[in-house]
Design a protein around this motif. Structure first.
Motif, short mmCIF file in Angstrom:
data_model
loop_
_atom_site.label_atom_id
_atom_site.label_comp_id
_atom_site.label_asym_id
_atom_site.label_seq_id
_atom_site.Cartn_x
_atom_site.Cartn_y
_atom_site.Cartn_z
N HIS A 301 4.32 9.51 -12.39
CA HIS A 301 3.85 10.76 -13.17
C HIS A 301 2.71 11.31 -12.00
N LEU A 302 3.14 12.51 -11.42
CA LEU A 302 2.29 12.87 -10.29
C LEU A 302 0.89 13.56 -10.80
N ALA A 303 0.81 14.11 -11.99
CA ALA A 303 -0.17 14.68 -12.38
C ALA A 303 -1.30 13.70 -13.04
N ARG A 304 -0.78 12.58 -13.64
CA ARG A 304 -1.68 11.51 -14.06
C ARG A 304 -1.90 10.40 -12.96
N ASN A 305 -1.06 10.54 -11.81
CA ASN A 305 -1.24 9.37 -10.77
C ASN A 305 -0.68 8.16 -11.46
N LEU A 306 0.09 7.80 -12.07
CA LEU A 306 0.71 7.01 -12.86
C LEU A 306 2.10 6.47 -12.67
N GLU A 307 2.30 5.15 -12.53
CA GLU A 307 3.39 4.77 -12.49
C GLU A 307 3.92 3.67 -13.26
N LEU A 308 5.14 3.88 -14.01
CA LEU A 308 5.62 2.80 -14.77
C LEU A 308 7.04 2.66 -14.71
N GLU A 309 7.46 1.58 -15.26
CA GLU A 309 9.08 1.34 -15.09
C GLU A 309 9.41 0.92 -16.57
N ILE A 310 10.33 1.97 -17.04
CA ILE A 310 11.01 1.66 -18.28
C ILE A 310 12.25 1.12 -18.38
N GLN A 311 12.16 -0.20 -19.10
CA GLN A 311 13.42 -1.03 -19.01
C GLN A 311 14.15 -0.75 -20.31
N ASP A 312 14.62 0.47 -20.48
CA ASP A 312 15.47 0.68 -21.53
C ASP A 312 16.46 1.75 -21.27
N ARG A 313 17.67 1.43 -21.20
CA ARG A 313 18.73 2.13 -20.72
C ARG A 313 18.93 3.43 -21.37
N ARG A 314 18.30 3.40 -22.73
CA ARG A 314 18.51 4.73 -23.59
C ARG A 314 17.51 5.64 -23.24
N LEU A 315 16.39 5.32 -22.49
CA LEU A 315 15.50 6.35 -22.05
C LEU A 315 15.81 6.80 -20.56
#
Lengths: 364, 151
Positions: A301-315
């Motif tokens: 997320h460039l505006a929040r300078n936040l990186e995350l990994e979502i381990q869910d194929r539905r998202l």
């Protein structure tokens, strides 16, 4: 003036190896951003094409990444020689190539460490180099040095020493003997962060630079790659880009310089707003992806300078890379097209018409 | 006529809200959600990961709560939780407050600071309109402590 080029693609922490060959993806901060697709082609491929346009040939790519066997990387082996080497052996490989080109009677060597996107006029750079007659010409802009130099292969011994200076960065020291300095004032993106990467995409889509999307402009400032499919119920508000073989499903919305690179899928109702989706990514239904870079399950997320990994194929998820046969077919088709037109930046005619529904609302 | 209302339940969600712990969480909340007028606050301050099962759980809880004249509000989302809420557009569906106390206050009750720090707390307003907050032990979601409001 016979001129060869060496492009050094370095990724010493090996994150891109994992990135392009595995199912996962490395944090964006650890990547060589010049290897990621920007509107259909990586900065690496675009740099090779630019050199070719200016008659620089042959081109060698020296890399500690096995580019030829990275399924998610758009690498066309026909355009340049590739030398894959250990990270610690890069300098030795470049040195060896430099002497080889010197023996083959090349007059000049363009050496590029691929960490930036620069719209250099190589005619002008080479003319400046020839006129000044120094062993090396460095390139800089108002903000500092660019990792581009031109070596005079007639002065072989001096070149070898200057090459080591290139490597350790001392080549750009002011008043360096044997070096002349070319001042560049064209478009430059140093690709130092994912923010720069995203800025390059928006600059290209809004025509602030020469970089053009790979595909057809089907509406003003709306580009579709070969085989891209946009459902008739989806909306694309330009400027926007949908890469080759990507699917945008019903009620999805792309807006504010949204780019969906090749082989992606944007599911129903998902909004992509001021965001880039990197190749082989799946976006589930009903999402709102804004001010973001997405690569598989990884999201920055460039505006929040936040990186995350979502381990869910539905998202979010990673789509399967194509089989080697399909990749071969794509490469052959790319070669056929480039044979029809030498300008790799020209819009390409799709061999199979994109199943783009005119009924879909695509506004400029 | 007097109508019995459950206290506001404040639940701090774990760091990872995924398919594994969603079932446990729903099991714990099940009887509370089936009571009349359940009022819930989810404290998202610890949430770092949430998958589609977590999103489903939020939707299921708010659906069950509103069906019975209650509500679910969210509080203190971490930066990561907020990105996920925005990504899934849940930020448009839920009222989101900066603190659990503010979320509880929106139900017309006060949650004391010490209770707000508990993983599980309930807040209630007494019959005289004075508000108080109490914490409840983890498994006893339906402790039978209910207050009365004049309908």
């Amino acid at each position: 003036m016979r001129t060869a080029a060496i492009i050094i693609v370095q990724d010493s922490n090996q994150s891109s190896v994992h990135d392009f060959t595995g199912a996962g993806s490395a944090p964006f901060g650890n990547r060589n951003l010049a290897l990621l697709d920007v509107l259909g082609e990586s900065v690496l491929n675009r740099t090779i094409a630019r050199l070719q346009r200016y008659g620089v040939q042959p081109i060698s790519v020296v890399s500690d990444i096995d580019l030829a066997h990275a399924p998610r990387l758009s690498w066309d082996g026909a355009t340049a020689d590739l030398e894959y080497t250990e990270a610690g052996e890069l300098l030795a490989s470049v040195e060896r190539l430099l002497f080889e080109y010197s023996r083959q009677d090349f007059k000049a060597l363009v050496l590029i460490q691929l960490t930036a996107y620069a719209e250099l006029d190589y005619f002008d750079v080479l003319r400046y180099h020839r006129d000044h007659g120094r062993a090396v010409t460095t390139v800089q802009d108002a903000e500092g040095a660019l990792p581009v130099s031109v070596f005079n292969l007639k002065q072989e011994e001096e070149c070898a020493e200057l090459l080591r200076s290139f490597w350790n960065g001392s080549l750009w020291h002011r008043n360096r003997p044997g070096a002349s300095r070319y001042v560049f004032d064209g478009y430059l993106n140093r690709l130092e962060s994912p923010y720069d990467f995203r800025r390059l995409v928006t600059d290209a889509l809004t025509r602030r630079c020469e970089l053009r999307p790979l595909g057809r402009e089907v509406r003003p400032r709306v580009w579709l790659g070969d085989g891209a499919r946009v459902d008739s119920g989806a909306r694309i508000l330009g400027p926007a880009y949908v890469g080759a073989h990507s699917k945008v499903r019903a009620a999805a919305l792309l807006t504010r310089a949204a780019s969906v690179e090749r082989n992606c899928e944007v599911d129903c109702g998902t909004v992509i707003d001021d965001a880039t989706v990197l190749p082989f990514s799946y976006l589930g239904p009903g999402l709102e992806v804004a001010h973001t870079l997405v690569d598989g399950g990884r999201l920055l997320h460039l505006a929040r300078n936040l990186e995350l990994e979502i381990q869910d194929r539905r998202l979010l998820g990673r789509l399967r890379s194509p089989s080697p046969l399909l990749r071969l077919r794509d490469r052959v088709m790319a070669r056929v097209r480039s044979g029809a037109s030498n300008d790799l930046f020209a819009p390409t005619d799709s061999p199979e018409p994109a199943s783009f529904h005119t009924a879909g609302e695509i506004a400029p | 006529m007097r109508k019995t209302r459950l206290p506001v339940l404040v639940r701090r969600l774990p760091q990872s809200v995924n398919a594994e712990n969603v079932r446990v969480l729903l099991g714990e909340l099940d009887s509370f959600l089936k009571a009349d007028g359940p009022r819930l606050v989810f404290d998202l301050s610890q949430v770092e990961e949430m998958d589609a099962a977590g999103v489903d759980m939020l939707l299921r809880c708010v659906t069950e709560a509103t069906k019975r004249d209650g509500d679910l509000k969210l509080a203190a989302p971490s930066a990561r939780a907020l990105v996920i809420l925005e990504l899934t557009q849940l930020d448009r569906l839920f009222e989101i407050f900066e603190t659990p106390a503010e979320a509880a206050a929106s139900f017309g009750v006060t949650l004391t600071t010490e209770n707000a720090d508990e993983p599980l707390a309930s807040a209630s307003s007494d019959g005289n309109g004075t508000e108080s907050g109490e914490s409840t032990p983890e498994p006893q979601l339906r402790s039978g402590r209910s207050d009365s409001d004049v309908a």
